[in-house]
Scaffold this motif. Sequence first.
Motif, PDB file in Angstrom:
ATOM      1  N   VAL A  52       0.874  -1.173   0.000  1.00 28.86           N
ATOM      2  CA  VAL A  52       0.000   0.000   0.000  1.00 28.86           C
ATOM      3  C   VAL A  52       0.908   1.218   0.000  1.00 28.86           C
ATOM      4  N   ASP A  53       0.825   2.004  -1.036  1.00 26.86           N
ATOM      5  CA  ASP A  53       1.691   3.166  -1.183  1.00 26.86           C
ATOM      6  C   ASP A  53       0.945   4.450  -0.852  1.00 26.86           C
ATOM      7  N   LEU A  54       1.698   5.423  -0.373  1.00 27.35           N
ATOM      8  CA  LEU A  54       1.159   6.756  -0.121  1.00 27.35           C
ATOM      9  C   LEU A  54       2.058   7.744  -0.840  1.00 27.35           C
ATOM     10  N   GLN A  55       1.574   8.275  -1.937  1.00 29.12           N
ATOM     11  CA  GLN A  55       2.309   9.285  -2.689  1.00 29.12           C
ATOM     12  C   GLN A  55       1.977  10.647  -2.101  1.00 29.12           C
ATOM     13  N   MET A  56       2.998  11.377  -1.692  1.00 26.46           N
ATOM     14  CA  MET A  56       2.799  12.677  -1.060  1.00 26.46           C
ATOM     15  C   MET A  56       3.503  13.745  -1.880  1.00 26.46           C
ATOM     16  N   ILE A  57       2.769  14.771  -2.276  1.00 27.04           N
ATOM     17  CA  ILE A  57       3.340  15.892  -3.011  1.00 27.04           C
ATOM     18  C   ILE A  57       3.064  17.183  -2.245  1.00 27.04           C
ATOM     19  N   SER A  58       3.747  18.235  -2.661  1.00 25.18           N
ATOM     20  CA  SER A  58       3.562  19.553  -2.036  1.00 25.18           C
ATOM     21  C   SER A  58       3.608  19.454  -0.519  1.00 25.18           C
ATOM     22  N   LEU A  59       4.627  18.778  -0.020  1.00 26.33           N
ATOM     23  CA  LEU A  59       4.720  18.561   1.416  1.00 26.33           C
ATOM     24  C   LEU A  59       4.908  19.859   2.181  1.00 26.33           C
ATOM     25  N   LYS A  60       4.347  19.884   3.372  1.00 22.85           N
ATOM     26  CA  LYS A  60       4.406  21.052   4.241  1.00 22.85           C
ATOM     27  C   LYS A  60       5.088  20.671   5.557  1.00 22.85           C
ATOM     28  N   PRO A  61       5.636  21.631   6.272  1.00 25.42           N
ATOM     29  CA  PRO A  61       6.219  21.305   7.581  1.00 25.42           C
ATOM     30  C   PRO A  61       5.207  20.647   8.521  1.00 25.42           C
ATOM     31  N   THR A  62       3.941  20.986   8.370  1.00 27.85           N
ATOM     32  CA  THR A  62       2.904  20.389   9.217  1.00 27.85           C
ATOM     33  C   THR A  62       2.650  18.917   8.896  1.00 27.85           C
ATOM     34  N   ASP A  63       3.258  18.414   7.804  1.00 25.46           N
ATOM     35  CA  ASP A  63       3.158  16.979   7.496  1.00 25.46           C
ATOM     36  C   ASP A  63       4.200  16.167   8.254  1.00 25.46           C
ATOM     37  N   THR A  64       5.096  16.842   8.941  1.00 29.25           N
ATOM     38  CA  THR A  64       6.129  16.155   9.711  1.00 29.25           C
ATOM     39  C   THR A  64       5.489  15.276  10.782  1.00 29.25           C
ATOM     40  N   ALA A  65       5.839  13.987  10.768  1.00 27.21           N
ATOM     41  CA  ALA A  65       5.262  13.024  11.711  1.00 27.21           C
ATOM     42  C   ALA A  65       5.873  11.656  11.461  1.00 27.21           C
ATOM     43  N   VAL A  66       5.573  10.734  12.356  1.00 28.84           N
ATOM     44  CA  VAL A  66       5.828   9.321  12.087  1.00 28.84           C
ATOM     45  C   VAL A  66       4.578   8.776  11.399  1.00 28.84           C
ATOM     46  N   TYR A  67       4.776   8.161  10.258  1.00 32.34           N
ATOM     47  CA  TYR A  67       3.661   7.635   9.477  1.00 32.34           C
ATOM     48  C   TYR A  67       3.563   6.122   9.696  1.00 32.34           C
ATOM     49  N   TYR A  68       2.346   5.681   9.991  1.00 34.57           N
ATOM     50  CA  TYR A  68       2.073   4.277  10.276  1.00 34.57           C
ATOM     51  C   TYR A  68       1.112   3.689   9.254  1.00 34.57           C
ATOM     52  N   CYS A  69       1.403   2.474   8.838  1.00 35.52           N
ATOM     53  CA  CYS A  69       0.495   1.700   8.005  1.00 35.52           C
ATOM     54  C   CYS A  69      -0.364   0.837   8.931  1.00 35.52           C
ATOM     55  N   ALA A  70      -1.630   0.674   8.576  1.00 37.83           N
ATOM     56  CA  ALA A  70      -2.534  -0.104   9.416  1.00 37.83           C
ATOM     57  C   ALA A  70      -3.503  -0.901   8.560  1.00 37.83           C
ATOM     58  N   ALA A  71      -3.939  -2.028   9.105  1.00 37.09           N
ATOM     59  CA  ALA A  71      -4.865  -2.899   8.385  1.00 37.09           C
ATOM     60  C   ALA A  71      -6.051  -3.267   9.265  1.00 37.09           C
ATOM     61  N   SER A  72      -7.200  -3.329   8.624  1.00 35.87           N
ATOM     62  CA  SER A  72      -8.411  -3.740   9.322  1.00 35.87           C
ATOM     63  C   SER A  72      -9.163  -4.747   8.467  1.00 35.87           C
ATOM     64  N   ALA A  73      -9.633  -5.803   9.126  1.00 33.29           N
ATOM     65  CA  ALA A  73     -10.425  -6.801   8.414  1.00 33.29           C
ATOM     66  C   ALA A  73     -11.863  -6.342   8.212  1.00 33.29           C
ATOM     67  N   VAL A  74     -12.229  -5.221   8.836  1.00 29.99           N
ATOM     68  CA  VAL A  74     -13.601  -4.717   8.729  1.00 29.99           C
ATOM     69  C   VAL A  74     -13.705  -3.838   7.483  1.00 29.99           C
ATOM     70  N   LEU A  75     -13.609  -4.465   6.326  1.00 34.93           N
ATOM     71  CA  LEU A  75     -13.635  -3.714   5.077  1.00 34.93           C
ATOM     72  C   LEU A  75     -14.953  -2.967   4.890  1.00 34.93           C
TER      73      LEU A  75
END
Length: 130
Positions: A79-102
């Motif tokens: 699962v990819d996350l393409q990020m453009i036009s990044l801002k300082p407010t996007d600074t964070a630890v990014y986590y991938c998550a999965a749920s079986a409750v589709l």
Amino acid sequence: QVQLVESGGGSVQAGDSLRLSCAASGRSIRTYAMAWFRQTPAKEREFVAVTSWRNDVTYYSDSVKGRFSISFDNAKSTVDLQMISLKPTDTAVYYCAASAVLQMLYNGEYYSASQEYDIWGQGTQVTVSS
């Protein structure tokens, strides 16, 4: 059991782009809802984006809509996350998550709540400088 491993984080300048990837191993993640969240030390974990394994329904937080794009690659089980036009407010630890409750995606409910996801990666740091 599904394991998730994120990659692609780094340090960039405002306006730059980054692509995060979440690799799934273990059992198949088909039929799962796959999401990205982010967190800073000062804030609770924040919903970023979610997609179904079919890529037929996606949601984004208002803060990233139009700048971020989530996609599910069935062939690679990523699962990819393409990020453009990044801002300082996007600074964070990014986590991938999965749920079986589709179904929550098709109902349009609860998909932004971290407690709906029971499988998490270890996180990848994204730092955007002004």
